[in-house]
Design an enzyme around this catalytic site. Sequence first.
Site, PDB file in Angstrom:
ATOM      1  N   HIS A 202       0.838  -1.221   0.000  1.00  0.00           N
ATOM      2  CA  HIS A 202       0.000   0.000   0.000  1.00  0.00           C
ATOM      3  C   HIS A 202       0.865   1.261   0.000  1.00  0.00           C
ATOM      4  O   HIS A 202       0.453   2.289   0.531  1.00  0.00           O
ATOM      5  CB  HIS A 202      -0.944   0.026   1.206  1.00  0.00           C
ATOM      6  CG  HIS A 202      -1.684  -1.253   1.405  1.00  0.00           C
ATOM      7  ND1 HIS A 202      -2.895  -1.506   0.809  1.00  0.00           N
ATOM      8  CD2 HIS A 202      -1.361  -2.377   2.104  1.00  0.00           C
ATOM      9  CE1 HIS A 202      -3.300  -2.732   1.156  1.00  0.00           C
ATOM     10  NE2 HIS A 202      -2.372  -3.280   1.922  1.00  0.00           N
ATOM     11  N   SER A 323      15.979  20.359 -16.657  1.00  0.00           N
ATOM     12  CA  SER A 323      14.776  21.151 -16.912  1.00  0.00           C
ATOM     13  C   SER A 323      15.203  22.427 -17.620  1.00  0.00           C
ATOM     14  O   SER A 323      16.287  22.956 -17.373  1.00  0.00           O
ATOM     15  CB  SER A 323      14.105  21.481 -15.581  1.00  0.00           C
ATOM     16  OG  SER A 323      13.378  22.681 -15.672  1.00  0.00           O
ATOM     17  N   LYS A 329      17.205  20.682 -11.517  1.00  0.00           N
ATOM     18  CA  LYS A 329      16.503  19.429 -11.798  1.00  0.00           C
ATOM     19  C   LYS A 329      17.351  18.396 -12.543  1.00  0.00           C
ATOM     20  O   LYS A 329      18.167  18.731 -13.398  1.00  0.00           O
ATOM     21  CB  LYS A 329      15.245  19.707 -12.648  1.00  0.00           C
ATOM     22  CG  LYS A 329      14.143  20.415 -11.914  1.00  0.00           C
ATOM     23  CD  LYS A 329      13.511  19.582 -10.810  1.00  0.00           C
ATOM     24  CE  LYS A 329      12.660  18.472 -11.331  1.00  0.00           C
ATOM     25  NZ  LYS A 329      11.381  18.926 -11.826  1.00  0.00           N
ATOM     26  N   GLU A 336      10.350   7.585 -17.307  1.00  0.00           N
ATOM     27  CA  GLU A 336       8.980   8.091 -17.494  1.00  0.00           C
ATOM     28  C   GLU A 336       8.473   7.779 -18.898  1.00  0.00           C
ATOM     29  O   GLU A 336       7.316   7.420 -19.096  1.00  0.00           O
ATOM     30  CB  GLU A 336       8.954   9.600 -17.260  1.00  0.00           C
ATOM     31  CG  GLU A 336       9.238   9.996 -15.823  1.00  0.00           C
ATOM     32  CD  GLU A 336       9.498  11.493 -15.704  1.00  0.00           C
ATOM     33  OE1 GLU A 336       8.532  12.243 -15.727  1.00  0.00           O
ATOM     34  OE2 GLU A 336      10.666  11.894 -15.627  1.00  0.00           O
TER      35      GLU A 336
END
Length: 507
Positions: A202, A323, A329, A336
Amino acid sequence: MKIFNLLTQLGLSILIKIVKTPLFLHLKKIKIIICFKSIYILLFFMTKKIWGGRFTQETDNDAENFTSSIKIDKNLYNFDILGSIAHVEMLSKQKVISPSDKSKIIVGLKKILKEIESDNFIFSHELEDIHMNIENSLINKIGTAGKKVHTARSRNDQVATDIKLFIKDTAINLKNDLIKLQKVIIKKSEKNINVIIPFYTHLQRAQPILASHYLLAFFEMFARDIERIDDTIKRLDESPLGACAGSGTSFNIDRFHTSKKLGFKKPTRNSIDSVSDRDYVADSIYTCSIIMMHLSRFCEDLILWNSAEFNFIKIGDSFTTGSSIMPQKKNPDILELIRGKCSLVYGNLISILTNLKGLPLSYNRDLQEDKVPLFSAFETSLDCVRIFSKNLNSIHFNTNHIIKTMDKGFLTATDLADYLAKNNVPFRKAHHITGNIVAYCENNNKNLSSLTLKELQKFSNVIKNDIFNFLSIEKSVSSKKSYGGTSTSNVKNMIIRYKKMLSKSKN
Ligand code: ARG
Protein backbone atom coordinates in the site's frame (compact mmCIF):
# COMPACT_ATOMS: atom_id res chain seq x y z
CA MET A 1 -8.05 3.12 -72.19
CA LYS A 2 -7.24 -0.29 -73.62
CA ILE A 3 -5.22 1.30 -76.42
CA PHE A 4 -3.42 3.41 -73.84
CA ASN A 5 -2.53 0.34 -71.84
CA LEU A 6 -1.39 -1.46 -74.96
CA LEU A 7 0.84 1.48 -75.86
CA THR A 8 2.39 1.65 -72.43
CA GLN A 9 3.00 -2.09 -72.42
CA LEU A 10 4.63 -1.74 -75.83
CA GLY A 11 6.70 1.22 -74.62
CA LEU A 12 7.78 -0.79 -71.66
CA SER A 13 8.88 -3.83 -73.63
CA ILE A 14 10.81 -1.66 -76.12
CA LEU A 15 12.44 0.10 -73.22
CA ILE A 16 13.41 -3.17 -71.56
CA LYS A 17 15.02 -4.23 -74.85
CA ILE A 18 16.96 -0.92 -75.02
CA VAL A 19 18.03 -1.29 -71.43
CA LYS A 20 19.56 -4.67 -72.24
CA THR A 21 21.64 -3.47 -75.23
CA PRO A 22 25.41 -2.94 -74.85
CA LEU A 23 24.94 0.67 -75.96
CA PHE A 24 22.65 1.31 -73.08
CA LEU A 25 25.00 -0.40 -70.70
CA HIS A 26 27.68 1.97 -71.90
CA LEU A 27 25.38 4.93 -71.44
CA LYS A 28 24.98 3.83 -67.84
CA LYS A 29 28.32 5.47 -67.15
CA ILE A 30 26.95 8.84 -68.12
CA LYS A 31 24.06 10.69 -66.66
CA ILE A 32 21.67 9.94 -69.54
CA ILE A 33 20.74 6.85 -67.53
CA ILE A 34 18.83 9.03 -65.10
CA CYS A 35 16.58 10.20 -67.92
CA PHE A 36 16.04 6.65 -69.20
CA LYS A 37 15.33 5.40 -65.73
CA SER A 38 12.68 8.07 -65.15
CA ILE A 39 10.88 7.27 -68.41
CA TYR A 40 11.11 3.60 -67.59
CA ILE A 41 9.61 4.12 -64.14
CA LEU A 42 6.85 6.35 -65.55
CA LEU A 43 5.84 3.78 -68.16
CA PHE A 44 6.12 1.04 -65.61
CA PHE A 45 3.66 2.77 -63.28
CA MET A 46 1.24 3.43 -66.07
CA THR A 47 0.90 -0.26 -66.88
CA LYS A 48 -1.99 -2.38 -65.79
CA LYS A 49 -2.20 -3.94 -62.34
CA ILE A 50 -1.03 -7.52 -61.78
CA TRP A 51 -4.64 -8.37 -60.95
CA GLY A 52 -6.06 -6.07 -63.64
CA GLY A 53 -7.44 -8.69 -66.06
CA ARG A 54 -11.11 -8.14 -65.36
CA PHE A 55 -10.94 -4.39 -64.82
CA THR A 56 -11.94 -1.88 -67.45
CA GLN A 57 -11.08 1.29 -65.50
CA GLU A 58 -7.93 2.49 -63.82
CA THR A 59 -7.99 2.53 -60.01
CA ASP A 60 -8.81 5.96 -58.62
CA ASN A 61 -5.65 7.64 -57.34
CA ASP A 62 -7.01 8.19 -53.85
CA ALA A 63 -8.33 4.63 -53.71
CA GLU A 64 -4.90 3.42 -54.75
CA ASN A 65 -3.18 5.39 -52.01
CA PHE A 66 -5.78 4.33 -49.50
CA THR A 67 -5.39 0.63 -50.15
CA SER A 68 -1.63 0.68 -50.41
CA SER A 69 0.30 -0.76 -47.47
CA ILE A 70 3.78 -0.68 -48.96
CA LYS A 71 5.05 1.98 -46.55
CA ILE A 72 4.43 -0.44 -43.70
CA ASP A 73 4.81 -3.93 -45.13
CA LYS A 74 8.02 -3.27 -47.03
CA ASN A 75 9.62 -4.30 -43.73
CA LEU A 76 8.66 -7.85 -44.64
CA TYR A 77 10.73 -7.93 -47.85
CA ASN A 78 13.30 -10.51 -46.74
CA PHE A 79 10.67 -12.88 -45.38
CA ASP A 80 8.63 -12.47 -48.55
CA ILE A 81 11.64 -13.36 -50.68
CA LEU A 82 12.53 -16.34 -48.46
CA GLY A 83 8.96 -17.56 -48.78
CA SER A 84 8.98 -17.22 -52.56
CA ILE A 85 12.28 -19.06 -52.89
CA ALA A 86 10.99 -21.97 -50.78
CA HIS A 87 7.77 -21.93 -52.80
CA VAL A 88 9.40 -22.14 -56.23
CA GLU A 89 11.88 -24.77 -55.08
CA MET A 90 8.90 -26.86 -54.04
CA LEU A 91 7.03 -26.12 -57.28
CA SER A 92 10.00 -27.33 -59.27
CA LYS A 93 10.47 -30.43 -57.11
CA GLN A 94 6.79 -31.20 -57.69
CA LYS A 95 7.23 -30.57 -61.44
CA VAL A 96 4.70 -27.74 -61.40
CA ILE A 97 7.35 -25.43 -62.89
CA SER A 98 10.54 -26.33 -64.73
CA PRO A 99 13.95 -26.32 -62.99
CA SER A 100 15.10 -23.59 -65.38
CA ASP A 101 12.15 -21.34 -64.46
CA LYS A 102 12.88 -22.04 -60.82
CA SER A 103 16.52 -21.00 -61.22
CA LYS A 104 15.58 -17.84 -63.11
CA ILE A 105 13.09 -16.90 -60.40
CA ILE A 106 15.59 -17.48 -57.61
CA VAL A 107 18.28 -15.44 -59.36
CA GLY A 108 15.72 -12.65 -59.91
CA LEU A 109 14.55 -12.73 -56.30
CA LYS A 110 18.12 -12.58 -55.02
CA LYS A 111 18.77 -9.56 -57.23
CA ILE A 112 15.68 -7.89 -55.80
CA LEU A 113 16.89 -8.65 -52.27
CA LYS A 114 20.21 -6.96 -53.05
CA GLU A 115 18.46 -3.98 -54.60
CA ILE A 116 16.25 -3.49 -51.56
CA GLU A 117 19.13 -3.89 -49.15
CA SER A 118 21.28 -1.40 -51.02
CA ASP A 119 18.37 1.06 -51.28
CA ASN A 120 18.14 0.69 -55.03
CA PHE A 121 14.62 -0.66 -55.20
CA ILE A 122 11.78 1.65 -56.02
CA PHE A 123 8.71 0.80 -53.99
CA SER A 124 5.49 1.79 -55.64
CA HIS A 125 2.14 2.61 -54.08
CA GLU A 126 0.46 1.54 -57.28
CA LEU A 127 1.62 -2.00 -56.61
CA GLU A 128 -0.16 -1.99 -53.27
CA ASP A 129 2.06 -4.09 -51.08
CA ILE A 130 5.42 -5.80 -50.72
CA HIS A 131 4.19 -8.99 -52.35
CA MET A 132 3.16 -7.32 -55.57
CA ASN A 133 6.11 -4.94 -55.61
CA ILE A 134 8.45 -7.90 -55.54
CA GLU A 135 6.44 -10.00 -57.99
CA ASN A 136 6.17 -7.13 -60.45
CA SER A 137 9.86 -6.38 -60.26
CA LEU A 138 10.59 -10.08 -60.79
CA ILE A 139 8.43 -10.16 -63.92
CA ASN A 140 10.19 -7.08 -65.23
CA LYS A 141 13.55 -8.67 -64.58
CA ILE A 142 13.07 -12.19 -65.90
CA GLY A 143 9.91 -12.04 -67.99
CA THR A 144 7.62 -15.06 -68.37
CA ALA A 145 9.26 -17.20 -65.68
CA GLY A 146 8.48 -14.44 -63.18
CA LYS A 147 4.81 -14.79 -63.97
CA LYS A 148 4.91 -18.32 -62.57
CA VAL A 149 6.03 -17.46 -59.05
CA HIS A 150 2.46 -16.98 -57.89
CA THR A 151 1.33 -20.44 -59.06
CA ALA A 152 -0.47 -22.31 -56.26
CA ARG A 153 -0.15 -19.37 -53.93
CA SER A 154 -2.20 -16.34 -52.94
CA ARG A 155 -1.26 -13.18 -51.15
CA ASN A 156 -3.52 -14.45 -48.38
CA ASP A 157 -1.25 -17.37 -47.44
CA GLN A 158 1.82 -15.38 -48.48
CA VAL A 159 1.24 -12.51 -46.05
CA ALA A 160 0.39 -14.89 -43.19
CA THR A 161 3.66 -16.75 -43.84
CA ASP A 162 5.65 -13.50 -43.98
CA ILE A 163 4.20 -12.25 -40.70
CA LYS A 164 4.89 -15.52 -38.92
CA LEU A 165 8.49 -15.49 -40.15
CA PHE A 166 8.81 -11.86 -39.03
CA ILE A 167 7.50 -12.66 -35.55
CA LYS A 168 9.81 -15.65 -35.14
CA ASP A 169 12.78 -13.52 -36.06
CA THR A 170 11.88 -10.43 -34.04
CA ALA A 171 10.64 -12.26 -30.96
CA ILE A 172 14.03 -13.97 -30.67
CA ASN A 173 15.70 -10.56 -30.64
CA LEU A 174 13.33 -9.42 -27.92
CA LYS A 175 14.05 -12.57 -25.94
CA ASN A 176 17.79 -12.01 -26.22
CA ASP A 177 17.40 -8.44 -25.03
CA LEU A 178 15.38 -9.62 -22.05
CA ILE A 179 18.14 -12.07 -21.20
CA LYS A 180 20.64 -9.20 -21.32
CA LEU A 181 18.39 -7.25 -18.97
CA GLN A 182 18.25 -10.21 -16.60
CA LYS A 183 22.05 -10.22 -16.59
CA VAL A 184 22.08 -6.57 -15.54
CA ILE A 185 19.63 -7.40 -12.74
CA ILE A 186 21.92 -10.19 -11.52
CA LYS A 187 24.94 -7.89 -11.67
CA LYS A 188 23.18 -5.18 -9.63
CA SER A 189 21.87 -7.76 -7.16
CA GLU A 190 25.31 -9.23 -6.54
CA LYS A 191 26.91 -5.82 -6.22
CA ASN A 192 24.34 -4.69 -3.65
CA ILE A 193 23.88 -8.00 -1.85
CA ASN A 194 24.17 -6.37 1.59
CA VAL A 195 21.89 -3.41 0.97
CA ILE A 196 18.70 -3.57 3.02
CA ILE A 197 15.70 -1.46 2.08
CA PRO A 198 12.11 -1.44 3.24
CA PHE A 199 9.60 -3.06 0.98
CA TYR A 200 6.18 -1.52 0.76
CA THR A 201 2.62 -2.69 0.72
CA HIS A 202 0.00 0.00 0.00
CA LEU A 203 3.06 2.23 -0.48
CA GLN A 204 3.50 2.11 3.31
CA ARG A 205 6.72 0.83 4.87
CA ALA A 206 6.23 -2.86 5.58
CA GLN A 207 9.32 -4.98 6.39
CA PRO A 208 13.05 -4.91 5.75
CA ILE A 209 14.23 -6.83 2.69
CA LEU A 210 17.37 -7.15 0.64
CA ALA A 211 17.43 -4.67 -2.26
CA SER A 212 18.67 -7.64 -4.32
CA HIS A 213 15.58 -9.64 -3.46
CA TYR A 214 13.52 -6.74 -4.73
CA LEU A 215 15.48 -6.53 -7.99
CA LEU A 216 15.27 -10.28 -8.47
CA ALA A 217 11.48 -10.08 -8.32
CA PHE A 218 11.81 -8.42 -11.73
CA PHE A 219 14.14 -11.20 -12.89
CA GLU A 220 11.22 -13.56 -12.28
CA MET A 221 8.83 -11.34 -14.24
CA PHE A 222 11.13 -11.21 -17.23
CA ALA A 223 11.65 -14.98 -16.98
CA ARG A 224 7.88 -15.36 -17.41
CA ASP A 225 8.01 -12.97 -20.35
CA ILE A 226 10.65 -15.13 -21.98
CA GLU A 227 8.39 -18.14 -21.49
CA ARG A 228 5.54 -16.19 -23.07
CA ILE A 229 7.75 -15.46 -26.09
CA ASP A 230 8.67 -19.15 -26.35
CA ASP A 231 4.99 -20.12 -26.11
CA THR A 232 4.02 -17.60 -28.77
CA ILE A 233 6.65 -18.96 -31.15
CA LYS A 234 5.75 -22.55 -30.36
CA ARG A 235 2.07 -21.96 -31.10
CA LEU A 236 2.61 -20.08 -34.36
CA ASP A 237 5.18 -22.52 -35.66
CA GLU A 238 3.03 -23.85 -38.52
CA SER A 239 3.40 -22.76 -42.11
CA PRO A 240 0.31 -21.32 -43.82
CA LEU A 241 2.02 -21.35 -47.24
CA GLY A 242 0.04 -23.37 -49.75
CA ALA A 243 -3.34 -22.63 -48.16
CA CYS A 244 -3.61 -20.25 -51.15
CA ALA A 245 -6.65 -17.98 -51.08
CA GLY A 246 -8.14 -20.15 -48.35
CA SER A 247 -9.35 -23.38 -49.91
CA GLY A 248 -6.05 -25.02 -50.85
CA THR A 249 -5.09 -25.80 -54.44
CA SER A 250 -5.53 -28.41 -57.14
CA PHE A 251 -1.79 -28.24 -57.93
CA ASN A 252 0.22 -31.12 -56.59
CA ILE A 253 2.14 -29.08 -54.03
CA ASP A 254 4.15 -30.30 -51.04
CA ARG A 255 3.36 -28.09 -48.08
CA PHE A 256 5.55 -30.15 -45.76
CA HIS A 257 8.51 -29.29 -47.95
CA THR A 258 7.97 -25.51 -47.86
CA SER A 259 7.17 -25.68 -44.16
CA LYS A 260 10.47 -27.42 -43.43
CA LYS A 261 12.44 -25.16 -45.77
CA LEU A 262 11.14 -22.09 -43.95
CA GLY A 263 11.97 -23.51 -40.54
CA PHE A 264 8.40 -24.19 -39.43
CA LYS A 265 7.58 -27.32 -37.45
CA LYS A 266 4.74 -28.36 -39.74
CA PRO A 267 2.16 -26.93 -42.14
CA THR A 268 -1.14 -25.57 -40.81
CA ARG A 269 -3.98 -28.08 -40.91
CA ASN A 270 -6.91 -26.04 -42.20
CA SER A 271 -6.60 -23.79 -45.22
CA ILE A 272 -9.40 -21.45 -44.13
CA ASP A 273 -7.94 -20.99 -40.66
CA SER A 274 -4.51 -20.49 -42.23
CA VAL A 275 -5.53 -17.30 -44.01
CA SER A 276 -7.93 -16.00 -41.35
CA ASP A 277 -5.85 -16.61 -38.25
CA ARG A 278 -4.06 -13.71 -36.63
CA ASP A 279 -3.98 -15.15 -33.10
CA TYR A 280 -0.22 -15.07 -33.32
CA VAL A 281 -0.31 -11.31 -33.90
CA ALA A 282 -2.51 -10.87 -30.83
CA ASP A 283 -0.31 -13.27 -28.81
CA SER A 284 2.79 -11.31 -29.79
CA ILE A 285 1.32 -7.94 -28.90
CA TYR A 286 -0.05 -9.31 -25.64
CA THR A 287 3.43 -10.62 -24.82
CA CYS A 288 4.88 -7.19 -25.61
CA SER A 289 2.18 -5.56 -23.46
CA ILE A 290 3.13 -7.64 -20.43
CA ILE A 291 6.80 -6.91 -20.97
CA MET A 292 6.00 -3.22 -21.15
CA MET A 293 3.84 -3.46 -18.02
CA HIS A 294 6.72 -5.09 -16.14
CA LEU A 295 9.14 -2.45 -17.35
CA SER A 296 6.68 0.27 -16.46
CA ARG A 297 6.32 -1.00 -12.89
CA PHE A 298 10.08 -1.26 -12.56
CA CYS A 299 10.37 2.31 -13.89
CA GLU A 300 7.79 3.53 -11.39
CA ASP A 301 9.79 2.04 -8.49
CA LEU A 302 13.03 3.55 -9.73
CA ILE A 303 11.38 6.94 -10.27
CA LEU A 304 10.08 6.87 -6.68
CA TRP A 305 13.41 5.64 -5.31
CA ASN A 306 15.18 8.42 -7.19
CA SER A 307 13.01 11.15 -5.61
CA ALA A 308 14.30 13.28 -2.72
CA GLU A 309 11.54 11.77 -0.57
CA PHE A 310 12.88 8.22 -0.95
CA ASN A 311 16.45 8.97 -1.96
CA PHE A 312 17.29 5.25 -2.25
CA ILE A 313 19.11 5.49 -5.56
CA LYS A 314 20.90 7.84 -7.88
CA ILE A 315 20.41 7.38 -11.61
CA GLY A 316 23.52 7.99 -13.73
CA ASP A 317 23.74 11.45 -15.30
CA SER A 318 23.81 9.91 -18.77
CA PHE A 319 20.28 8.66 -18.23
CA THR A 320 18.66 11.75 -16.74
CA THR A 321 17.78 15.07 -18.32
CA GLY A 322 17.60 18.65 -17.10
CA SER A 323 14.78 21.15 -16.91
CA SER A 324 14.69 24.16 -19.22
CA ILE A 325 13.75 26.44 -16.33
CA MET A 326 14.75 24.81 -13.02
CA PRO A 327 18.52 24.52 -12.99
CA GLN A 328 18.62 22.08 -10.07
CA LYS A 329 16.50 19.43 -11.80
CA LYS A 330 17.70 16.00 -12.91
CA ASN A 331 14.72 14.14 -14.24
CA PRO A 332 14.32 10.41 -14.84
CA ASP A 333 12.78 11.06 -18.29
CA ILE A 334 13.81 7.76 -19.84
CA LEU A 335 12.00 5.82 -17.16
CA GLU A 336 8.98 8.09 -17.49
CA LEU A 337 8.96 7.63 -21.26
CA ILE A 338 9.06 3.86 -20.94
CA ARG A 339 6.11 4.11 -18.55
CA GLY A 340 4.37 6.32 -21.10
CA LYS A 341 5.15 4.07 -24.07
CA CYS A 342 3.54 1.15 -22.28
CA SER A 343 0.21 2.76 -23.14
CA LEU A 344 1.08 2.73 -26.85
CA VAL A 345 1.59 -1.03 -26.76
CA TYR A 346 -1.67 -1.52 -24.85
CA GLY A 347 -3.25 0.53 -27.66
CA ASN A 348 -1.75 -1.88 -30.19
CA LEU A 349 -3.29 -4.80 -28.33
CA ILE A 350 -6.73 -3.22 -28.32
CA SER A 351 -6.27 -2.40 -31.99
CA ILE A 352 -5.64 -6.01 -33.10
CA LEU A 353 -8.29 -7.49 -30.82
CA THR A 354 -10.87 -5.05 -32.14
CA ASN A 355 -9.78 -5.65 -35.72
CA LEU A 356 -10.39 -9.37 -35.34
CA LYS A 357 -13.56 -9.48 -33.28
CA GLY A 358 -16.13 -8.99 -36.01
CA LEU A 359 -14.34 -10.48 -39.01
CA PRO A 360 -16.13 -13.16 -40.97
CA LEU A 361 -13.90 -15.99 -42.17
CA SER A 362 -11.70 -15.98 -44.06
CA TYR A 363 -9.33 -13.28 -45.35
CA ASN A 364 -10.64 -9.71 -45.25
CA ARG A 365 -8.65 -6.62 -46.12
CA ASP A 366 -9.07 -5.41 -42.54
CA LEU A 367 -6.25 -7.85 -41.78
CA GLN A 368 -3.82 -5.60 -43.62
CA GLU A 369 -4.10 -3.31 -40.59
CA ASP A 370 -2.51 -5.97 -38.38
CA LYS A 371 0.99 -4.86 -39.26
CA VAL A 372 0.90 -1.35 -37.82
CA PRO A 373 0.19 -2.50 -34.24
CA LEU A 374 2.43 -5.56 -34.61
CA PHE A 375 5.48 -3.65 -35.82
CA SER A 376 4.85 -0.84 -33.37
CA ALA A 377 4.54 -3.20 -30.38
CA PHE A 378 7.79 -4.99 -31.20
CA GLU A 379 9.68 -1.82 -32.02
CA THR A 380 8.58 -0.09 -28.83
CA SER A 381 9.31 -3.12 -26.65
CA LEU A 382 12.74 -3.69 -28.19
CA ASP A 383 13.65 -0.01 -27.76
CA CYS A 384 12.41 0.09 -24.20
CA VAL A 385 14.06 -3.13 -23.02
CA ARG A 386 17.38 -1.98 -24.48
CA ILE A 387 17.38 1.53 -23.02
CA PHE A 388 16.03 0.29 -19.69
CA SER A 389 18.93 -2.17 -19.32
CA LYS A 390 21.40 0.68 -19.76
CA ASN A 391 19.47 2.87 -17.37
CA LEU A 392 19.34 0.16 -14.71
CA ASN A 393 23.03 -0.45 -15.11
CA SER A 394 23.63 3.21 -14.22
CA ILE A 395 21.83 3.20 -10.86
CA HIS A 396 23.66 3.42 -7.59
CA PHE A 397 22.16 2.72 -4.14
CA ASN A 398 22.47 5.57 -1.60
CA THR A 399 23.32 3.09 1.14
CA ASN A 400 24.20 5.66 3.85
CA HIS A 401 20.93 7.49 3.45
CA ILE A 402 18.91 4.25 3.37
CA ILE A 403 20.47 2.99 6.62
CA LYS A 404 19.65 6.25 8.37
CA THR A 405 15.97 5.91 7.54
CA MET A 406 15.52 2.22 8.33
CA ASP A 407 14.27 2.91 11.86
CA LYS A 408 11.23 4.70 10.46
CA GLY A 409 7.98 2.79 10.01
CA PHE A 410 8.37 0.07 12.68
CA LEU A 411 9.69 -2.33 10.03
CA THR A 412 10.34 -5.12 12.56
CA ALA A 413 6.86 -5.07 14.16
CA THR A 414 5.97 -8.37 12.47
CA ASP A 415 9.18 -9.90 13.86
CA LEU A 416 8.08 -8.84 17.34
CA ALA A 417 4.64 -10.40 16.87
CA ASP A 418 6.29 -13.57 15.49
CA TYR A 419 8.55 -13.65 18.60
CA LEU A 420 5.50 -13.61 20.86
CA ALA A 421 3.75 -16.27 18.78
CA LYS A 422 6.84 -18.48 18.93
CA ASN A 423 6.58 -18.13 22.73
CA ASN A 424 3.06 -19.57 22.78
CA VAL A 425 1.07 -16.35 22.48
CA PRO A 426 -1.63 -17.02 19.86
CA PHE A 427 -0.72 -15.01 16.75
CA ARG A 428 -3.88 -12.86 16.78
CA LYS A 429 -3.14 -11.85 20.41
CA ALA A 430 0.54 -11.34 19.57
CA HIS A 431 -0.53 -9.04 16.74
CA HIS A 432 -2.68 -7.02 19.16
CA ILE A 433 0.08 -6.69 21.78
CA THR A 434 2.55 -5.57 19.12
CA GLY A 435 0.00 -3.01 17.88
CA ASN A 436 -0.13 -1.60 21.43
CA ILE A 437 3.67 -1.42 21.57
CA VAL A 438 3.77 0.44 18.22
CA ALA A 439 1.15 2.92 19.50
CA TYR A 440 3.26 3.42 22.65
CA CYS A 441 6.33 4.13 20.51
CA GLU A 442 4.40 6.63 18.40
CA ASN A 443 3.11 8.47 21.44
CA ASN A 444 6.55 8.57 23.02
CA ASN A 445 8.54 9.26 19.88
CA LYS A 446 10.48 6.00 20.09
CA ASN A 447 11.21 3.19 17.75
CA LEU A 448 11.04 -0.55 18.44
CA SER A 449 14.76 -1.19 18.78
CA SER A 450 15.21 1.72 21.24
CA LEU A 451 12.70 0.30 23.77
CA THR A 452 14.13 -1.14 26.98
CA LEU A 453 13.33 -4.65 28.13
CA LYS A 454 11.32 -3.16 31.01
CA GLU A 455 9.18 -1.10 28.68
CA LEU A 456 8.54 -4.16 26.50
CA GLN A 457 7.68 -6.40 29.43
CA LYS A 458 4.90 -3.99 30.43
CA PHE A 459 3.04 -5.32 27.39
CA SER A 460 3.86 -9.04 27.78
CA ASN A 461 5.78 -11.01 30.34
CA VAL A 462 6.87 -13.61 27.77
CA ILE A 463 9.32 -11.06 26.37
CA LYS A 464 12.85 -11.86 27.49
CA ASN A 465 16.28 -10.40 26.78
CA ASP A 466 16.63 -12.40 23.56
CA ILE A 467 13.97 -10.14 21.97
CA PHE A 468 16.74 -7.81 20.83
CA ASN A 469 18.00 -10.56 18.55
CA PHE A 470 14.77 -10.18 16.63
CA LEU A 471 14.38 -6.43 16.39
CA SER A 472 17.35 -5.42 14.29
CA ILE A 473 16.75 -5.12 10.56
CA GLU A 474 19.70 -7.40 9.75
CA LYS A 475 18.28 -10.14 12.02
CA SER A 476 14.85 -9.64 10.55
CA VAL A 477 16.20 -10.16 7.04
CA SER A 478 18.39 -13.13 7.88
CA SER A 479 15.50 -14.86 9.66
CA LYS A 480 13.35 -14.98 6.47
CA LYS A 481 14.69 -18.36 5.44
CA SER A 482 11.39 -19.77 4.14
CA TYR A 483 11.59 -20.85 0.49
CA GLY A 484 11.56 -17.71 -1.66
CA GLY A 485 12.11 -15.42 1.34
CA THR A 486 14.51 -12.50 1.59
CA SER A 487 17.28 -14.03 3.78
CA THR A 488 20.74 -13.37 2.40
CA SER A 489 21.45 -17.11 2.16
CA ASN A 490 18.27 -17.64 0.11
CA VAL A 491 19.00 -14.74 -2.18
CA LYS A 492 22.59 -15.85 -2.76
CA ASN A 493 21.36 -19.34 -3.64
CA MET A 494 18.80 -17.88 -5.99
CA ILE A 495 21.48 -15.83 -7.73
CA ILE A 496 23.43 -19.05 -8.33
CA ARG A 497 20.30 -20.70 -9.77
CA TYR A 498 19.47 -17.70 -11.95
CA LYS A 499 22.99 -17.67 -13.31
CA LYS A 500 22.67 -21.34 -14.22
CA MET A 501 19.36 -20.57 -15.93
CA LEU A 502 21.04 -17.82 -17.93
CA SER A 503 23.98 -19.97 -18.93
CA LYS A 504 21.53 -22.52 -20.31
CA SER A 505 19.56 -19.97 -22.30
CA LYS A 506 20.46 -19.87 -25.98
CA ASN A 507 21.74 -16.32 -26.02
N1 ARG B 1 -1.43 -6.49 -48.31
C1 ARG B 1 -2.34 -7.54 -47.94
C2 ARG B 1 -2.32 -7.72 -46.43
O1 ARG B 1 -1.42 -7.28 -45.82
C3 ARG B 1 -1.94 -8.81 -48.59
C4 ARG B 1 -3.06 -9.74 -48.81
C5 ARG B 1 -3.97 -9.17 -49.81
N2 ARG B 1 -4.96 -10.09 -50.20
C6 ARG B 1 -6.03 -9.75 -50.94
N3 ARG B 1 -6.85 -10.67 -51.23
N4 ARG B 1 -6.22 -8.51 -51.31
O2 ARG B 1 -3.20 -8.31 -45.84
